[in-house]
Design a protein around this motif. Structure first.
Motif, short mmCIF file in Angstrom:
data_model
loop_
_atom_site.label_atom_id
_atom_site.label_comp_id
_atom_site.label_asym_id
_atom_site.label_seq_id
_atom_site.Cartn_x
_atom_site.Cartn_y
_atom_site.Cartn_z
N LYS B 36 64.23 40.28 59.88
CA LYS B 36 64.94 39.92 60.67
C LYS B 36 65.67 39.80 59.02
N GLN B 37 66.55 40.47 59.04
CA GLN B 37 68.00 40.00 57.71
C GLN B 37 69.14 39.24 58.58
N ASP B 38 68.70 38.22 58.37
CA ASP B 38 70.14 37.09 58.74
C ASP B 38 71.41 37.38 58.31
N SER B 39 72.88 36.04 58.35
CA SER B 39 73.88 36.48 58.00
C SER B 39 74.15 36.31 56.01
N LYS B 40 73.14 36.07 55.76
CA LYS B 40 73.03 35.90 54.58
C LYS B 40 71.82 36.74 53.19
N LYS B 41 71.89 37.87 53.90
CA LYS B 41 71.02 39.19 53.73
C LYS B 41 69.81 39.23 53.30
N PHE B 42 68.57 37.75 53.63
CA PHE B 42 68.04 37.68 53.48
C PHE B 42 67.03 38.05 54.43
N LEU B 43 65.97 39.33 53.86
CA LEU B 43 65.46 40.01 54.88
C LEU B 43 63.77 39.53 54.85
N LYS B 44 63.26 38.99 56.09
CA LYS B 44 62.01 38.13 56.39
C LYS B 44 61.36 38.57 57.24
N ILE B 45 59.59 39.06 56.17
CA ILE B 45 58.77 39.65 57.91
C ILE B 45 58.15 38.91 58.93
N MET B 46 58.63 39.38 60.21
CA MET B 46 58.40 38.68 61.43
C MET B 46 56.96 38.83 61.83
N PHE B 47 56.94 40.17 61.78
CA PHE B 47 55.57 40.58 62.26
C PHE B 47 54.84 42.13 62.07
N SER B 48 53.61 42.12 61.90
CA SER B 48 53.29 43.49 60.94
C SER B 48 51.90 44.29 62.33
N TYR B 49 52.24 45.05 62.87
CA TYR B 49 50.71 45.79 63.17
C TYR B 49 50.31 46.77 62.26
N ASN B 50 48.75 47.16 62.77
CA ASN B 50 48.30 47.88 62.21
C ASN B 50 47.23 48.55 63.19
N ASN B 51 48.08 50.40 63.53
CA ASN B 51 47.09 50.73 64.53
C ASN B 51 47.37 49.92 65.71
N LYS B 52 48.13 49.37 66.18
CA LYS B 52 48.42 48.56 67.58
C LYS B 52 47.87 46.96 67.38
#
Lengths: 111, 115
Positions: B36-52
């Motif tokens: 997710k990248q907010d209005s301040k351009k900060f890119l933050k991980i939400m979720f990660s999946y490996n092979n489902k």
């Protein structure tokens, strides 16, 4: 970003050289990445360092010092199209393959 | 032949609605992400999946639910949308092995505006 520090903004002149610095927390370090992001677009990969030293790719180079928790991105022969945000990101050993991004450095290249 | 594609690119919706963003990658990667990248351009991980399988689930409201039907797809469903959910959502993928430290490749982003 979590414990990643980089300047918010920089300005440089076309044809010049600019260095963007980044510091990160050294614990669990498993790689340092630089991405470029133009306004309204996706981040694109620029460089990767996991060992100390300089990695050169054309006009762009990236340096890493693991003991200091320090990296820089060096852009040579600046062009107007280099105006973008430059994101420093680290990978930790316990994060799977996810990257932890800094807040980015907005670079403006002027004529 | 876009490598990581996500739809829709733009989404404007009212508070309280439920919406989904779809993501597909044709790179043969095993790992997929939502950032997710907010209005301040900060890119933050939400979720990660490996092979489902879910690998990372950061502190995200449970109104956000990722679903991975196969390793080439990772969709994001958001319930009861709030104004603060307005952001750019990037899908991404990376290989388990490869050059450049398993580089992450991003989709073009989905601009979500909640009104």
């Amino acid at each position: 970003g979590q414990n990643i520090d980089q300047p918010t903004e920089m300005t440089a002149t076309e044809g010049a050289i600019v260095q963007i610095n980044c510091t990160y927390q050294t614990s669990g370090f498993n790689g340092l990445f630089w991405y470029q992001q133009h306004a309204g677009e996706a981040p694109t990969f620029l460089s990767y360092n996991v060992l100390d030293g300089l990695e050169e790719k054309g006009r762009f180079s990236s340096f890493l010092s693991r003991s200091k928790g320090y990296s820089y991105l060096l852009l040579k022969e600046l062009q107007m199209k280099d105006s973008a945000s430059y994101l420093c990101a680290d990978r930790k050993e316990d994060s799977g393959y996810a990257l932890n991004f800094g807040k980015g450095t907005s670079l403006l290249v002027t004529p | 032949d876009t490598a990581v594609s996500q739809t829709p690119k733009y989404l404007v919706t009212q508070m309280g609605n439920d919406k989904s963003i779809k993501c597909e990658q044709n790179l043969g990667h095993d790992t997929m992400y939502w950032y997710k990248q907010d209005s301040k351009k900060f890119l933050k991980i939400m979720f990660s999946y490996n092979n489902k399988e879910l690998i990372i689930n950061e502190t995200v409201p449970n109104r956000f639910s990722p679903k991975s039907p196969d390793k080439a797809h990772l969709n994001l469903h958001i319930n009861s949308l709030e104004l603060g959910d307005s952001a750019v959502y990037f899908c991404a993928s990376s290989p388990v092995t490869g050059d450049y430290g398993n580089t992450i490749y991003f989709g073009e982003g989905s601009w979500l505006t909640v009104v």
